[in-house]
Design a protein around this motif. Sequence first.
Motif, PDB file in Angstrom:
ATOM      1  N   GLY A   8       0.775  -1.232   0.000  1.00  0.00           N
ATOM      2  CA  GLY A   8       0.000   0.000   0.000  1.00  0.00           C
ATOM      3  C   GLY A   8       0.805   1.280   0.000  1.00  0.00           C
ATOM      4  O   GLY A   8       0.235   2.361  -0.103  1.00  0.00           O
ATOM      5  N   SER A  17      -3.003  10.991   1.495  1.00  0.00           N
ATOM      6  CA  SER A  17      -3.348   9.860   2.354  1.00  0.00           C
ATOM      7  C   SER A  17      -2.936   8.545   1.715  1.00  0.00           C
ATOM      8  O   SER A  17      -2.853   8.428   0.493  1.00  0.00           O
ATOM      9  CB  SER A  17      -4.857   9.829   2.624  1.00  0.00           C
ATOM     10  OG  SER A  17      -5.286  10.976   3.327  1.00  0.00           O
ATOM     11  N   ARG A  19      -3.370   4.073   2.601  1.00  0.00           N
ATOM     12  CA  ARG A  19      -3.844   2.993   3.447  1.00  0.00           C
ATOM     13  C   ARG A  19      -2.923   1.793   3.254  1.00  0.00           C
ATOM     14  O   ARG A  19      -2.888   1.199   2.180  1.00  0.00           O
ATOM     15  CB  ARG A  19      -5.281   2.600   3.119  1.00  0.00           C
ATOM     16  CG  ARG A  19      -5.897   1.643   4.137  1.00  0.00           C
ATOM     17  CD  ARG A  19      -7.262   1.177   3.692  1.00  0.00           C
ATOM     18  NE  ARG A  19      -7.978   0.458   4.734  1.00  0.00           N
ATOM     19  CZ  ARG A  19      -8.682  -0.651   4.534  1.00  0.00           C
ATOM     20  NH1 ARG A  19      -8.779  -1.163   3.314  1.00  0.00           N
ATOM     21  NH2 ARG A  19      -9.308  -1.229   5.545  1.00  0.00           N
ATOM     22  N   SER A  21      -1.555  -2.035   4.198  1.00  0.00           N
ATOM     23  CA  SER A  21      -2.089  -3.322   4.618  1.00  0.00           C
ATOM     24  C   SER A  21      -0.964  -4.234   5.069  1.00  0.00           C
ATOM     25  O   SER A  21       0.153  -4.159   4.561  1.00  0.00           O
ATOM     26  CB  SER A  21      -2.860  -3.993   3.476  1.00  0.00           C
ATOM     27  OG  SER A  21      -3.980  -3.237   3.093  1.00  0.00           O
ATOM     28  N   ARG A  67      -3.270  11.584  13.089  1.00  0.00           N
ATOM     29  CA  ARG A  67      -3.183  11.436  11.644  1.00  0.00           C
ATOM     30  C   ARG A  67      -3.257   9.989  11.184  1.00  0.00           C
ATOM     31  O   ARG A  67      -3.654   9.723  10.057  1.00  0.00           O
ATOM     32  CB  ARG A  67      -1.894  12.065  11.120  1.00  0.00           C
ATOM     33  CG  ARG A  67      -1.771  13.552  11.406  1.00  0.00           C
ATOM     34  CD  ARG A  67      -0.537  14.148  10.735  1.00  0.00           C
ATOM     35  NE  ARG A  67       0.703  13.558  11.240  1.00  0.00           N
ATOM     36  CZ  ARG A  67       1.564  12.850  10.506  1.00  0.00           C
ATOM     37  NH1 ARG A  67       1.312  12.647   9.210  1.00  0.00           N
ATOM     38  NH2 ARG A  67       2.666  12.357  11.039  1.00  0.00           N
ATOM     39  N   PHE A  68      -2.861   9.073  12.054  1.00  0.00           N
ATOM     40  CA  PHE A  68      -2.822   7.654  11.710  1.00  0.00           C
ATOM     41  C   PHE A  68      -3.931   6.903  12.439  1.00  0.00           C
ATOM     42  O   PHE A  68      -4.256   7.217  13.587  1.00  0.00           O
ATOM     43  CB  PHE A  68      -1.487   7.031  12.107  1.00  0.00           C
ATOM     44  CG  PHE A  68      -0.314   7.432  11.252  1.00  0.00           C
ATOM     45  CD1 PHE A  68      -0.302   8.612  10.533  1.00  0.00           C
ATOM     46  CD2 PHE A  68       0.801   6.601  11.178  1.00  0.00           C
ATOM     47  CE1 PHE A  68       0.782   8.981   9.757  1.00  0.00           C
ATOM     48  CE2 PHE A  68       1.901   6.956  10.403  1.00  0.00           C
ATOM     49  CZ  PHE A  68       1.894   8.138   9.699  1.00  0.00           C
ATOM     50  N   THR A  69      -4.486   5.905  11.782  1.00  0.00           N
ATOM     51  CA  THR A  69      -5.491   5.039  12.380  1.00  0.00           C
ATOM     52  C   THR A  69      -5.116   3.589  12.123  1.00  0.00           C
ATOM     53  O   THR A  69      -4.845   3.213  10.983  1.00  0.00           O
ATOM     54  CB  THR A  69      -6.890   5.320  11.811  1.00  0.00           C
ATOM     55  OG1 THR A  69      -7.236   6.692  12.019  1.00  0.00           O
ATOM     56  CG2 THR A  69      -7.928   4.440  12.500  1.00  0.00           C
ATOM     57  N   SER A  71      -6.115  -0.520  12.489  1.00  0.00           N
ATOM     58  CA  SER A  71      -7.241  -1.434  12.627  1.00  0.00           C
ATOM     59  C   SER A  71      -6.792  -2.839  12.248  1.00  0.00           C
ATOM     60  O   SER A  71      -5.742  -3.019  11.643  1.00  0.00           O
ATOM     61  CB  SER A  71      -8.424  -0.983  11.764  1.00  0.00           C
ATOM     62  OG  SER A  71      -8.076  -0.958  10.392  1.00  0.00           O
ATOM     63  N   TYR A  80      -4.359  -2.962   9.167  1.00  0.00           N
ATOM     64  CA  TYR A  80      -4.321  -1.799   8.305  1.00  0.00           C
ATOM     65  C   TYR A  80      -3.770  -0.585   9.044  1.00  0.00           C
ATOM     66  O   TYR A  80      -3.851  -0.479  10.265  1.00  0.00           O
ATOM     67  CB  TYR A  80      -5.724  -1.462   7.790  1.00  0.00           C
ATOM     68  CG  TYR A  80      -6.381  -2.594   7.051  1.00  0.00           C
ATOM     69  CD1 TYR A  80      -6.132  -2.797   5.702  1.00  0.00           C
ATOM     70  CD2 TYR A  80      -7.240  -3.459   7.709  1.00  0.00           C
ATOM     71  CE1 TYR A  80      -6.727  -3.839   5.024  1.00  0.00           C
ATOM     72  CE2 TYR A  80      -7.845  -4.506   7.038  1.00  0.00           C
ATOM     73  CZ  TYR A  80      -7.581  -4.689   5.694  1.00  0.00           C
ATOM     74  OH  TYR A  80      -8.174  -5.728   5.015  1.00  0.00           O
ATOM     75  N   GLN A  82      -4.262   3.450   8.276  1.00  0.00           N
ATOM     76  CA  GLN A  82      -4.741   4.579   7.497  1.00  0.00           C
ATOM     77  C   GLN A  82      -3.925   5.798   7.879  1.00  0.00           C
ATOM     78  O   GLN A  82      -3.865   6.168   9.051  1.00  0.00           O
ATOM     79  CB  GLN A  82      -6.223   4.830   7.766  1.00  0.00           C
ATOM     80  CG  GLN A  82      -6.795   6.054   7.063  1.00  0.00           C
ATOM     81  CD  GLN A  82      -6.867   5.899   5.564  1.00  0.00           C
ATOM     82  OE1 GLN A  82      -7.204   4.819   5.075  1.00  0.00           O
ATOM     83  NE2 GLN A  82      -6.558   6.958   4.831  1.00  0.00           N
ATOM     84  N   ILE A  83      -3.300   6.397   6.905  1.00  0.00           N
ATOM     85  CA  ILE A  83      -2.447   7.554   7.138  1.00  0.00           C
ATOM     86  C   ILE A  83      -3.055   8.752   6.425  1.00  0.00           C
ATOM     87  O   ILE A  83      -3.225   8.737   5.208  1.00  0.00           O
ATOM     88  CB  ILE A  83      -1.015   7.330   6.638  1.00  0.00           C
ATOM     89  CG1 ILE A  83      -0.469   5.989   7.130  1.00  0.00           C
ATOM     90  CG2 ILE A  83      -0.119   8.476   7.081  1.00  0.00           C
ATOM     91  CD1 ILE A  83       0.899   5.647   6.574  1.00  0.00           C
ATOM     92  N   ASP A  84      -3.350   9.786   7.184  1.00  0.00           N
ATOM     93  CA  ASP A  84      -3.897  11.016   6.626  1.00  0.00           C
ATOM     94  C   ASP A  84      -2.940  12.169   6.887  1.00  0.00           C
ATOM     95  O   ASP A  84      -2.117  12.130   7.803  1.00  0.00           O
ATOM     96  CB  ASP A  84      -5.260  11.327   7.241  1.00  0.00           C
ATOM     97  CG  ASP A  84      -6.312  10.288   6.926  1.00  0.00           C
ATOM     98  OD1 ASP A  84      -7.106   9.952   7.828  1.00  0.00           O
ATOM     99  OD2 ASP A  84      -6.343   9.810   5.767  1.00  0.00           O
TER     100      ASP A  84
END
Length: 118
Positions: A8, A17, A19, A21, A67-69, A71, A80, A82-84
């Motif tokens: 990813g 952003s 995402r 994996s 900024r990061f999530t 999961s 995962y 998620q980077i924003d």
Amino acid sequence: QEQLVESGGGLVQPGGSLRLSCAASGGTFSTYIMGWFRQAPGKERELIATITRNGDSTWFADSVKGRFTISRDNADTTMYLQIDNLKPEDTAVYYCNRVINRSGFGFWGQGTQVTVSS
């Protein structure tokens, strides 16, 4: 032996952003605390995010907080990130692994390169 395959990453502009994996196989994924690490050029690998076995608790390093999530999907044995609002200082190779005492455990995957540049 568990195999970990990160994917990813890519080249993005600041503010963009991604995402990431982490696909795990050959192990007991759901029994481990998992985390994301990153290693910038010339720097040591650092832990940036963790998630508990059932996904009910997460932790983020100050540098990425907000900024990061993180999961995980235990059924698919996939995690995962998620980077924003990516910043140039986020440029690094990103890895996933089991986390024990804030350190990775066992063999590492190849990582996925994230490059943030205008």
